[in-house]
Design an enzyme around this catalytic site. Structure first.
Site, short mmCIF file in Angstrom:
data_model
loop_
_atom_site.label_atom_id
_atom_site.label_comp_id
_atom_site.label_asym_id
_atom_site.label_seq_id
_atom_site.Cartn_x
_atom_site.Cartn_y
_atom_site.Cartn_z
CG ASP A 131 57.09 74.88 29.34
OD1 ASP A 131 57.64 75.80 29.96
OD2 ASP A 131 56.41 75.06 28.32
CE1 TYR A 146 51.38 80.54 26.68
CE2 TYR A 146 49.55 79.19 27.42
CZ TYR A 146 50.13 80.00 26.47
OH TYR A 146 49.45 80.28 25.33
NI NI Z 1 49.84 79.77 23.61
#
Ligand code: NI
Length: 611
Positions: free
Chosen positions: A280, A364
């Site tokens: 990320d 996320y």
């Molecule tokens: Ni996770």
């Protein structure tokens, strides 16, 4: 070393972009991966930008510096054989390409989806699996979901086995991987709910005399702590020049601290799922994904917000207001002592300064929280929330790698591996590092009752010695100390890195993701300081074959004793998703602490106000 660590302003971003457009020798189609503060120190005291560009027409990546005062490029170069990060703009472009692609639209129709505009397509890095045709193109793999009608859960209904494969450089779909239609889960996964409980009465945090911190630009003073808040489009929140006041002295601890990389490898080997290994930080960027925080929601209390400025791929500044939150928290008792016979009790409160930011990266959401405690402890905590990556059940039941968490939905086992980088400077630049292990003393004349316990401290001489793993059996921790500065007992002053709950990476080290994320196999690394060594998987992890970053630098096995060192801590946690993680996951916490360990001559909070 450049003294000014202030994040780039919108005007500086505009200037850097203009200089690159004017002098960079790039085609008009070139776009900007990163325009951030240059921290190499190579520009001396001059303020400079680090700029990285990608030129789609020739599939080339360029990087270098822009010197603001001189208004010119410095060390501008074509970086061979690498791929820039995938910015949010490229995600949007790929999503549009797919929605307009006849073959993709036909594949949707076979699954009963007749409105492509309701399909979310995310273009994840392809990684590097050694396929020749993927070595020279900018490849991304699409993952698809049918968004819910309420518009509050774009990941509500996974469209399994359908993956448009993009050449993002050519801005085209090169093929559609279709491993066969699977029923689309029926659960719209609403996140908004019509009814919310009403039995929580107001909980107010008030500081009638204001907060105890003082802010000057991005520079902060709080209790004995001093630090500078910084920003990078890649790392996100960066902390510079962390020091602590001890009497008349401002004692430096760290020159720079940040989340340097993270990767989330998923454990499903089928179809295109093995491609899901999200770096990320290095593949997408945490800084460009920071949220604008809201008082009363993200943050509670008397808040100071720091604004930062990111940019889009055209180089246009994109201010992120309230990107970094700072406030104080009461943290329960600091210490307490009672003398019952004398009827005396002394108790002091503990308090912490919290500096945090939150990034939304696709499904996320990651909060990065830095805690400065009154007793000199520095805590680092990740708060993971958002939506666990949902996939559709294939054949009506969960695979061995997934767990049913919603109607027709399974979510696959995965790990989150975070690498934090600390440029250490305890009482000066020359530091050393060691490991402490506890062990039972052997039975014998010295230990007749079997109760003796010993501790062993081993100082690391070279980089290859200092690649270590956690060990609960020996209650292992690590120390950084300055051998040239002594406390009142004659010991070198130090801080210990106390691991929190942690885990081991289980991907094979010689697997494609293992080679690219070698940092995750060791929890503790020490390197000799080099300003170019900021990212443990290298500067360009996107589609990289692996071996860059920590494994490459430490192959030189440099001496790390009594010199300028950098400590890297890996924080792993395994995630076997729960039904309770759907449709949105309650925060999962993971972290660790740096604690003074012989740094002070006594409890540094003896002057705390008494209750
Ligand atoms: Ni996770």
């Amino acid at each position: 070393m450049s003294a000014d660590k202030t994040p780039l302003t919108a005007d500086e971003i505009r200037q850097a972009v203009a200089v690159v457009r004017r002098d960079g020798g790039l085609g008009a189609d070139a776009w900007f991966e990163t325009v951030g503060l240059d921290e190499s120190g190579r520009a001396g005291d001059q303020r400079a930008a680090y700029v990285c560009c990608y030129e789609p027409s020739r599939n080339r990546t360029f990087a270098g510096r822009v010197l603001f005062e001189a208004d010119r490029l410095d060390d501008w170069r074509h970086v061979e054989g690498v791929q820039a990060r995938i910015p949010p703009d490229e995600f949007e472009m790929a999503c549009r390409l797919a929605r307009e692609d006849p073959e993709f639209v036909a594949a949707l129709a076979r699954r009963g989806v007749d409105d492509p505009s309701r399909v979310l397509i995310e273009s994840w890095s392809a990684g590097n699996f050694g396929l020749p045709e993927e070595q020279t193109r900018r490849i991304a793999y699409g993952h698809c979901w049918l968004m819910n009608d309420a518009g509050d859960n774009p990941y509500a209904r996974p469209i399994a086995n359908l993956h448009p494969v993009f050449d993002l450089g050519a801005r085209e779909i090169i093929r559609i991987d279709d491993f066969g239609a699977v029923p689309i889960p029926p659960d719209p996964g609403p996140i908004r709910r019509p009814h919310q409980r009403d039995d929580a009465r107001p909980l107010s945090i008030t500081q009638p005399e204001g907060p105890s911190f003082a802010v000057d630009g991005y520079r902060v003073r709080w209790q004995d702590w001093e630090l500078q808040v910084g920003f990078s489009p890649r790392d996100g929140l960066v902390l510079h020049d962390i020091g602590i006041r001890d009497g008349d002295r401002l004692r430096p601890l760290m020159r720079r601290a940040s989340l340097a990389e993270m990767v989330v490898p998923y454990g499903d080997p089928r179809g295109a799922s093995f491609r899901r290994n999200a770096f990320d930080t290095g593949e997408y960027g945490i800084g460009v994904a920071l949220d604008s925080l809201r008082l009363g929601c993200d943050c509670l209390g008397h808040i100071h917000y720091f604004d930062v400025c990111s940019h889009d791929w055209t180089g246009e500044p994109r201010p992120i207001d309230n990107a970094i939150c700072m406030h104080e928290e009461d943290f329960g008792i600091g210490w307490k002592y009672s003398v019952p016979a004398a009827g005396q009790t002394t108790v002091v409160r503990s308090r912490r300064l919290v500096v945090s930011s939150i990034a939304t990266i696709g499904n996320y959401v990651y909060g990065f929280f830095w805690y400065f405690y009154t007793d000199g402890t520095l805590g680092v905590e990740v708060k993971a929330t958002g939506i666990p990556f949902p996939s559709a059940l294939d054949g009506g039941k969960a695979s061995p790698w997934g767990r049913v968490i919603g109607d027709g939905i399974e979510s696959h086992v995965h790990q989150h591996a975070f690498s934090f980088r600390f440029d250490m400077a305890l009482d000066g630049e020359r530091n050393s590092a060691s490991e402490v292990n506890f062990r039972a003393a052997p039975s014998g004349a010295d230990n007749p009752h079997g109760n003796a316990v010993l501790t062993d401290e081993t100082v690391f001489a070279r980089e290859l010695d200092a690649q270590r793993e956690i060990d609960a059996a020996s209650a292992r921790y690590w120390r950084v100390f300055n051998p040239n500065v002594r406390n009142r007992f004659g010991e070198a002053v130090g801080y210990k890195l106390l691991p929190g709950a942690n885990a081991f990476a289980l991907q094979h080290p010689d697997s494609p993701v293992g080679r690219r994320a070698a940092f995750m196999y060791k929890h503790f690394w020490v390197t000799r300081h080099d300003p170019d060594e900021l990212y443990p998987a290298g500067w360009f992890p996107n589609q990289h074959p692996g071996g860059d970053g920590l494994p490459r630098w430490t192959a030189a096995d440099r001496a790390i004793e009594d010199t300028d060192i950098v400590v890297w801590h890996t924080l792993n946690y395994h995630h076997w998703p729960r039904p309770e993680d759907w449709p949105v996951q309650p925060v999962v916490y993971a972290g660790f602490h740096w604690m003074p360990d012989g740094f002070f001559d006594e409890n540094p909070t003896m002057d705390a106000p008494r209750g």
